[in-house]
Design a protein around this motif. Structure first.
Motif, PDB file in Angstrom:
ATOM      1  N   VAL A  26       0.754  -0.863   0.400  1.00 45.31           N
ATOM      2  CA  VAL A  26      -0.137  -0.341   0.201  1.00 45.31           C
ATOM      3  C   VAL A  26       1.017   1.108  -0.089  1.00 45.31           C
ATOM      4  CG1 VAL A  26      -1.784  -0.708   1.182  1.00 45.31           C
ATOM      5  CG2 VAL A  26       0.127   0.172   2.549  1.00 45.31           C
ATOM      6  N   PHE A  27       0.291   2.342  -0.668  1.00 44.13           N
ATOM      7  CA  PHE A  27       0.933   3.426   0.259  1.00 44.13           C
ATOM      8  C   PHE A  27       1.094   3.925   0.522  1.00 44.13           C
ATOM      9  CE2 PHE A  27      -0.333   4.098  -5.165  1.00 44.13           C
ATOM     10  CZ  PHE A  27       1.888   4.099  -5.321  1.00 44.13           C
ATOM     11  N   PRO A  28       1.916   4.975   1.317  1.00 44.57           N
ATOM     12  CA  PRO A  28       2.397   5.392   3.101  1.00 44.57           C
ATOM     13  C   PRO A  28       1.177   6.452   3.105  1.00 44.57           C
ATOM     14  CG  PRO A  28       4.492   5.518   1.531  1.00 44.57           C
ATOM     15  CD  PRO A  28       3.134   5.280   0.831  1.00 44.57           C
ATOM     16  N   SER A  29       0.511   6.824   1.798  1.00 45.00           N
ATOM     17  CA  SER A  29      -0.378   7.490   2.607  1.00 45.00           C
ATOM     18  C   SER A  29      -1.928   7.326   2.494  1.00 45.00           C
ATOM     19  CB  SER A  29      -0.607   9.395   1.714  1.00 45.00           C
ATOM     20  OG  SER A  29      -1.341   8.264   0.347  1.00 45.00           O
ATOM     21  N   TRP A  30      -2.417   6.140   2.233  1.00 39.03           N
ATOM     22  CA  TRP A  30      -2.940   5.332   2.300  1.00 39.03           C
ATOM     23  C   TRP A  30      -3.634   4.975   4.014  1.00 39.03           C
ATOM     24  CZ3 TRP A  30      -3.235   1.654  -2.476  1.00 39.03           C
ATOM     25  CH2 TRP A  30      -2.965   2.273  -3.734  1.00 39.03           C
ATOM     26  N   THR A  31      -5.308   5.112   3.982  1.00 41.05           N
ATOM     27  CA  THR A  31      -5.391   4.202   5.502  1.00 41.05           C
ATOM     28  C   THR A  31      -6.085   3.166   4.566  1.00 41.05           C
ATOM     29  OG1 THR A  31      -7.767   5.293   4.929  1.00 41.05           O
ATOM     30  CG2 THR A  31      -6.177   6.750   6.076  1.00 41.05           C
ATOM     31  N   ASP A  56       8.005   9.591   0.406  1.00 43.85           N
ATOM     32  CA  ASP A  56       7.149  10.109   0.000  1.00 43.85           C
ATOM     33  C   ASP A  56       6.209   9.143  -1.377  1.00 43.85           C
ATOM     34  OD1 ASP A  56       8.500  10.265  -2.556  1.00 43.85           O
ATOM     35  OD2 ASP A  56       8.901  12.984  -2.938  1.00 43.85           O
ATOM     36  N   GLY A  57       6.349   8.166  -1.620  1.00 44.01           N
ATOM     37  CA  GLY A  57       5.609   6.821  -2.198  1.00 44.01           C
ATOM     38  C   GLY A  57       5.452   6.694  -3.337  1.00 44.01           C
ATOM     39  N   LYS A  58       7.153   7.076  -4.006  1.00 44.39           N
ATOM     40  CA  LYS A  58       7.194   6.747  -5.378  1.00 44.39           C
ATOM     41  C   LYS A  58       7.628   5.106  -5.359  1.00 44.39           C
ATOM     42  CE  LYS A  58      10.743   7.920  -9.812  1.00 44.39           C
ATOM     43  NZ  LYS A  58      11.373   8.604  -9.082  1.00 44.39           N
ATOM     44  N   MET A  59       7.257   4.235  -6.166  1.00 43.30           N
ATOM     45  CA  MET A  59       7.639   3.016  -6.033  1.00 43.30           C
ATOM     46  C   MET A  59       8.338   2.381  -7.031  1.00 43.30           C
ATOM     47  SD  MET A  59       3.554   1.020  -6.476  1.00 43.30           S
ATOM     48  CE  MET A  59       3.108   2.310  -7.820  1.00 43.30           C
ATOM     49  N   ASP A  60       9.305   1.467  -7.132  1.00 43.81           N
ATOM     50  CA  ASP A  60      10.124   1.137  -7.428  1.00 43.81           C
ATOM     51  C   ASP A  60       9.583  -0.544  -8.102  1.00 43.81           C
ATOM     52  OD1 ASP A  60      13.158  -0.231  -8.529  1.00 43.81           O
ATOM     53  OD2 ASP A  60      12.526  -1.759  -7.290  1.00 43.81           O
ATOM     54  N   PHE A  77       6.490  -1.348   3.798  1.00 40.68           N
ATOM     55  CA  PHE A  77       6.243  -1.283   4.705  1.00 40.68           C
ATOM     56  C   PHE A  77       6.599  -0.858   5.848  1.00 40.68           C
ATOM     57  CE2 PHE A  77       7.758  -5.432   3.776  1.00 40.68           C
ATOM     58  CZ  PHE A  77       9.247  -5.721   4.814  1.00 40.68           C
ATOM     59  N   ASP A  78       8.095   0.007   5.797  1.00 39.53           N
ATOM     60  CA  ASP A  78       8.965   0.356   6.932  1.00 39.53           C
ATOM     61  C   ASP A  78       9.609   1.735   6.432  1.00 39.53           C
ATOM     62  OD1 ASP A  78       9.631  -1.916   8.562  1.00 39.53           O
ATOM     63  OD2 ASP A  78      11.669  -2.534   7.193  1.00 39.53           O
ATOM     64  N   VAL A  79       8.171   2.833   5.559  1.00 36.96           N
ATOM     65  CA  VAL A  79       8.126   4.295   5.638  1.00 36.96           C
ATOM     66  C   VAL A  79       6.863   4.850   6.586  1.00 36.96           C
ATOM     67  CG1 VAL A  79       8.819   4.122   3.176  1.00 36.96           C
ATOM     68  CG2 VAL A  79       6.602   3.892   3.538  1.00 36.96           C
ATOM     69  N   ASP A  80       7.570   5.163   6.284  1.00 34.39           N
ATOM     70  CA  ASP A  80       6.556   5.949   7.910  1.00 34.39           C
ATOM     71  C   ASP A  80       4.291   6.167   6.643  1.00 34.39           C
ATOM     72  OD1 ASP A  80       4.854   7.462   9.572  1.00 34.39           O
ATOM     73  OD2 ASP A  80       5.190   8.912   9.312  1.00 34.39           O
ATOM     74  N   ARG A  81       3.842   5.362   7.773  1.00 34.34           N
ATOM     75  CA  ARG A  81       2.415   5.195   6.573  1.00 34.34           C
ATOM     76  C   ARG A  81       1.000   5.136   7.651  1.00 34.34           C
ATOM     77  NH1 ARG A  81       1.390  -0.255   8.484  1.00 34.34           N
ATOM     78  NH2 ARG A  81       3.130  -1.299   9.038  1.00 34.34           N
TER      79      ARG A  81
END
Length: 274
Positions: A124-129, A190-194, A212-216
């Motif tokens: 999931v993206f970091p910003s998504w609840t 900031d949620g850019k995917m690789d 999962f290890d970024v601030d989410r």
């Protein structure tokens, strides 16, 4: 009340699934199974696996989210994507119940929320609840169930956009949701995917970390996912990683939602990694 078990990527390993369910039933009755996607492909019995999971779902004993290999099957079956050299989907494509199986597969969710556990195939993206994740997954599910689903499948592939914005619309929006839920491993803060790196945590590209290890915004629930066999089994209070490389000669893993009990089956190698 049923005992819920999360089960990792099957990838056509029907015999191992039957053995795992038998092992679970030796220690627990009245069970419910939630599969983390990639039911088919690369293993030897994709058709048998799909039929088995479909029967479990239709009898109220299971549900599965969609993985990238499940979407690939739909794309190949509808002529919008060529088969890959290592695919093992031909048996499904030639089956007498092909249409019923593919229709059933199109009805599956991309995310499930159950008892503060959010189940999806990849990330999931970091910003998504959790609530937003379910809502965005539903946008894709609605398109897959619609008469226009083949147009969606034809526009589903691509690595852009690689970052989420609430302002995204149309195919770009749906593609971005699909890529996060079924392909993501690493992203920036900031949620850019690789999409290039498929190895374990130590292989993170510069500036990237495991999603999962970024601030989410999903730290208030437990994330349950598969997809990442080089990560393997990882259990934390807020995380259950389930893909233990069944098709590569690893294990097929189930984890109990209630007490985190781990049940595994050793698997023969069906394909060589890479």
């Amino acid at each position: 009340m049923a005992n819920t078990y999360f089960i990792g990527d099957l990838q056509g390993c029907a015999d191992q699934l039957l053995a795992l369910i038998s092992k679970i039933e030796q220690v627990s009755s009245n069970n419910y199974y939630i599969f983390a996607g990639d039911l088919v492909n690369r293993g030897p019995k994709s058709l048998e696996t799909l039929r088995l999971v479909r029967t479990l779902q239709q009898t109220g004993q299971a549900e599965s989210v969609l993985g990238n290999h499940d979407l690939h099957l739909l794309a190949v079956a509808n002529g919008v994507r060529p088969a890959h050299r290592n695919d093992t989907l031909e048996e499904i494509l030639n089956a007498p119940d092909r249409d019923e199986l593919l229709h059933w597969l199109r009805q599956r969710p991309l995310a499930i929320f159950k008892n503060q556990h959010l189940v999806l195939h990849a990330g999931v993206f970091p910003s998504w609840t959790a609530k937003q994740t379910i809502a965005l997954a539903h946008e894709v599910e609605t398109m897959l169930k619609s008469p226009e689903y083949t147009d969606f499948l034809a526009n589903m592939y691509g690595n852009t956009p690689d970052s989420w914005s609430d302002d995204l619309t149309g195919n770009n929006r749906l593609r971005c949701i699909v890529n996060a839920l079924t392909r993501m491993r690493f992203c920036t803060t900031d949620g850019k995917m690789d999409f290039a790196t498929k190895d374990g945590l130590m292989a993170a590209p510069e500036g990237f970390a495991s999603w999962f290890d970024v601030d989410r915004a999903t730290t208030d629930c437990t994330l349950v996912f598969g997809h990442w066999s080089t990560l393997g089994l990882l259990i934390r209070p807020d995380l259950i990683s389930l893909d233990t490389g069944c098709v590569w000669g690893g294990k097929l893993t189930a984890v109990s939602m209630n007490d985190r009990q781990i049940i595994q089956i050793d698997c023969p190698q069906q394909q060589k990694p890479g």
